[in-house]
Design a protein around this motif. Structure first.
Motif, PDB file in Angstrom:
ATOM      1  N   PRO A 147       0.826  -1.218   0.000  1.00  0.00           N
ATOM      2  CA  PRO A 147       0.000   0.000   0.000  1.00  0.00           C
ATOM      3  C   PRO A 147       0.854   1.259   0.000  1.00  0.00           C
ATOM      4  O   PRO A 147       1.797   1.387   0.788  1.00  0.00           O
ATOM      5  CB  PRO A 147      -0.815  -0.131   1.290  1.00  0.00           C
ATOM      6  N   GLU A 149       0.701   5.543  -0.002  1.00  0.00           N
ATOM      7  CA  GLU A 149      -0.094   6.751   0.205  1.00  0.00           C
ATOM      8  C   GLU A 149       0.835   7.902   0.575  1.00  0.00           C
ATOM      9  O   GLU A 149       2.033   7.724   0.714  1.00  0.00           O
ATOM     10  CB  GLU A 149      -1.133   6.514   1.309  1.00  0.00           C
ATOM     11  N   PRO A 166      -2.581   1.970  -4.505  1.00  0.00           N
ATOM     12  CA  PRO A 166      -3.521   2.340  -3.451  1.00  0.00           C
ATOM     13  C   PRO A 166      -3.910   1.096  -2.650  1.00  0.00           C
ATOM     14  O   PRO A 166      -3.870  -0.019  -3.172  1.00  0.00           O
ATOM     15  CB  PRO A 166      -4.718   2.905  -4.230  1.00  0.00           C
ATOM     16  N   ARG A 167      -4.274   1.281  -1.425  1.00  0.00           N
ATOM     17  CA  ARG A 167      -4.521   0.144  -0.540  1.00  0.00           C
ATOM     18  C   ARG A 167      -5.392  -0.911  -1.233  1.00  0.00           C
ATOM     19  O   ARG A 167      -6.527  -0.642  -1.599  1.00  0.00           O
ATOM     20  CB  ARG A 167      -5.181   0.594   0.754  1.00  0.00           C
ATOM     21  N   SER A 248      -9.658   4.005  -2.247  1.00  0.00           N
ATOM     22  CA  SER A 248      -8.631   3.571  -3.204  1.00  0.00           C
ATOM     23  C   SER A 248      -9.084   3.795  -4.642  1.00  0.00           C
ATOM     24  O   SER A 248      -8.281   4.149  -5.514  1.00  0.00           O
ATOM     25  CB  SER A 248      -8.289   2.094  -2.981  1.00  0.00           C
TER      26      SER A 248
END
Length: 293
Positions: A147, A149, A166-167, A248
């Protein structure tokens, strides 16, 4: 003060992401231009895919397809003959010994009679290769589930390198990200219902219950596995996980815009709110049964 806090939070997120990459990310496959100028259809396993297959198989079969999870166990798999197949959950790699559905999945993948690329997380590379020993038509492609960010510019750079995404709350997230890395300029989502809140409940023993129907019929073993997965989870954790997924998608939408990739959600009734909506009827495609008259 608020702006300073937000910036500090983003910087912290970037630093944390870089540390995760250092520990978790392994050798992902290189970005490709094999999809340049083409359209990719990603087929989630939501119940609406049944209607799409029944009424719009002409359009599906005329484009590269990507299937996910247990789709290979459905009778439609050999009709669809997907160009790509993606697995992300560790259950598909660690449970072949005690889950007959997983065992059947790998048997189906080993007997694919057309050229297909199987996309899997890099961390499961050592497990996947032995499971495909009988296959002569499936090649492997790897991606990182790490992940990422924080600061947008750095996040997008790391996405492009295949170091993270993104997660990845569910398989559709790596599916879309890999579609972008494969060079496709337009990506359609089908069967991405995500109507999880409509099937969420809490029983009289305070157990969270989530029935997630698919376009095919799950057997009792799979229902039991899902019940066990949710057993012990708290409602706020489940809802929080859903929030992560929908967030996400917005991050993917932002990245796709930068990469000049158009993502279109063609799933009737989908709860994903990040992408442009367009049904096959709106696009003027003639349903299969009308073509046959």
């Amino acid at each position: 003060m608020g702006n300073l806090y937000d910036m500090a939070k983003k910087v912290g997120g970037t630093l944390a992401s870089l540390m995760k990459i250092a520990v978790m990310s392994k050798g992902a496959s290189m970005a490709s231009d094999e999809g340049k100028g083409k359209e990719l259809f990603i087929l989630g396993n939501g119940p609406s895919l049944r209607l799409t297959i029944d009424h719009d198989s002409d359009r599906l079969l005329s484009h590269p397809l990507m299937c996910v999870n247990f789709a290979a166990n459905s009778p439609e798999f050999r009709l669809l003959r997907p160009r790509y197949y993606i697995l992300a959950d560790g259950h598909f790699f660690n449970s072949i010994g005690h889950d007959s559905n997983v065992r059947k999945l790998w048997e189906e993948l080993n007997h694919v009679s057309w050229e297909m690329t199987l996309l899997i997380p890099s961390k499961f590379k050592h497990l996947a290769a032995p499971l495909l020993m009988d296959s002569t038509n499936v090649k492997l492609r790897y991606f990182n589930l790490t992940p990422v960010e924080g600061l947008k510019g750095i996040s997008h750079f790391l996405y492009s390198l295949g170091l993270g995404m993104p997660r990845p709350r569910n398989v559709m997230i790596p599916a879309i990200m890999e579609g972008i890395r494969l060079g496709y300029s337009k990506i359609y989502l089908c069967g991405a219902d995500h109507t999880w809140t409509k099937t969420l409940d809490v029983d009289e023993e305070n157990f969270v219950v989530s029935i997630q129907p698919h376009f095919y019929n799950d057997n009792e073993e799979e229902h039991k596995r899902v019940r066990e997965t949710y057993k012990g989870l708290r409602l706020h954790d489940v809802l929080g996980s859903m929030t992560v997924a929908f967030r996400s998608y917005w991050q993917i939408a932002d990245y796709a815009q930068k990469k000049r990739v158009e993502i279109i959600n063609s799933t009737p009734g989908s709860m994903i709110d990040a992408f442009k909506r367009e049904s096959f009827r709106d696009s003027g495609v003639i349903p299969l049964e009308r073509n046959m008259n």
